[in-house]
Design a protein around this motif. Sequence first.
Motif, mmCIF file in Angstrom:
data_model
loop_
_atom_site.group_PDB
_atom_site.id
_atom_site.type_symbol
_atom_site.label_atom_id
_atom_site.label_comp_id
_atom_site.label_asym_id
_atom_site.label_seq_id
_atom_site.Cartn_x
_atom_site.Cartn_y
_atom_site.Cartn_z
ATOM 1 N N UNK A 169 12.876 -2.564 0.870
ATOM 2 C CA UNK A 169 12.599 -1.266 0.567
ATOM 3 C C UNK A 169 11.406 -1.315 -0.532
ATOM 4 N N UNK A 170 11.367 -1.770 -1.487
ATOM 5 C CA UNK A 170 10.279 -1.608 -2.419
ATOM 6 C C UNK A 170 8.995 -2.331 -2.345
ATOM 7 N N UNK A 171 8.841 -3.526 -1.211
ATOM 8 C CA UNK A 171 7.688 -3.938 -1.153
ATOM 9 C C UNK A 171 7.096 -3.892 0.400
ATOM 10 N N UNK A 172 8.004 -4.295 1.531
ATOM 11 C CA UNK A 172 7.632 -4.446 2.837
ATOM 12 C C UNK A 172 7.278 -3.020 3.267
ATOM 13 N N UNK A 173 8.268 -2.078 3.035
ATOM 14 C CA UNK A 173 7.766 -0.724 3.705
ATOM 15 C C UNK A 173 7.016 -0.140 2.874
ATOM 16 N N UNK A 174 6.720 -0.208 1.611
ATOM 17 C CA UNK A 174 5.554 0.551 1.027
ATOM 18 C C UNK A 174 4.316 -0.217 1.553
ATOM 19 N N UNK A 175 4.080 -1.407 1.652
ATOM 20 C CA UNK A 175 2.959 -1.882 2.139
ATOM 21 C C UNK A 175 2.715 -1.527 3.503
ATOM 22 N N UNK A 176 3.748 -1.519 4.591
ATOM 23 C CA UNK A 176 3.534 -0.873 5.929
ATOM 24 C C UNK A 176 2.910 0.571 5.740
ATOM 25 N N UNK A 177 3.444 1.212 4.906
ATOM 26 C CA UNK A 177 3.043 2.662 4.890
ATOM 27 C C UNK A 177 1.506 2.797 4.171
ATOM 28 N N UNK A 178 1.323 1.825 3.402
ATOM 29 C CA UNK A 178 0.026 1.908 2.919
ATOM 30 C C UNK A 178 -1.182 1.473 4.002
ATOM 31 N N UNK A 179 -0.708 0.475 4.749
ATOM 32 C CA UNK A 179 -1.500 0.190 6.035
ATOM 33 C C UNK A 179 -1.669 1.271 7.040
ATOM 34 N N UNK A 180 -0.656 2.028 7.236
ATOM 35 C CA UNK A 180 -0.754 3.319 8.127
ATOM 36 C C UNK A 180 -1.439 4.281 7.616
ATOM 37 N N UNK A 181 -1.539 4.461 6.275
ATOM 38 C CA UNK A 181 -2.364 5.542 5.690
ATOM 39 C C UNK A 181 -3.531 5.157 5.241
#
Length: 325
Positions: A169-181
């Motif tokens: 929740x606090x590492x993988x998902x934010x990294x993926x969101x960062x890559x998408x944006x």
Amino acid sequence: MKLKFDSFLLALLIAIGLAYFFPQAVLFQDGKFIEAVTTVGVSLIFFFYGLKLSITDIKYGLKNWKLHVVVQLTTFMLFPLLVLPFKSFVANAVQENFWLSFFFLAALPSTVSSSVVMVSIAKGNVPAAIFNASVSGLIGVIVTPLWMSLFLDFHTENVFGDVYWGLIREIIIPVILGLLLQRYLGGWASKYSIRLAQFDKTVILLIVYSSFADSFSSGVFRTISTSYLVYVFIGVSVLFALIYGILYVLTKYVLKFSVVDQITAIFCGSKKSLTHGSVFGKFLFLNNPSAGLYFLPLMIYHAFQIFLVTIIARRYHRRKEEESQ
């Protein structure tokens, strides 16, 4: 040779001092306030990391698979296996905390920014350093809790699942969101990279303060002596020397890496991440009064690796310049 003073190390000491003199701040609203702030802060750290992550450099770095295998096996296998045998010498609770703090250090991923910077200074393989540093943090989300689950009680009330879900929740998902944006916000993240790095450090300091405040409040530091700290310094020094020596011999004489790959393997393989350690510890040692003790070797190792690797990197740099002349 002039060495640049690292103000973040001083800030870490100040955070520990504040935790000692003002531990009650962590109890504001029963600790829910500081927990919420660190949760949001950690998520933002890795969101910004995703915005800045270079997919091109990672793709380019994939080619040198032998180098990557050496770095990742050193980070997640050699480190823990060097510490693991000393478990048999543990005879009491203080020794248990001492050993577990070193095993936690050994199970952590490598650093990102400092590894790349040091490899760049030493004129090593920078794309490979970016690849290994980036992948190491993601592998650590899976491997570090697995190692720690062997010696921490994760088997009640689905704690093991909670640890993984928290990290996802606090590492993988934010990294993926960062890559998408990244396409839209990547330029902004690059422009303000220095300020974002300062934000990262602020969140780490808050986590360190919170962990040490809990430990000081519980009185766990009253159970250790000055000699305990001396042994931590000795243990950190020996661990770093062993890892560095093994990597040096392995890459130069056994695998016969080029100098640039040897630099990358040694610098990336011998590093441990204070950022990931702070975040992982938030979940692994939740409500554990000894959390402050578990962070001690990590913080000392952080200072140790910055000081020594900076000296070594500049020597490599000077040698390269002399050869080119």
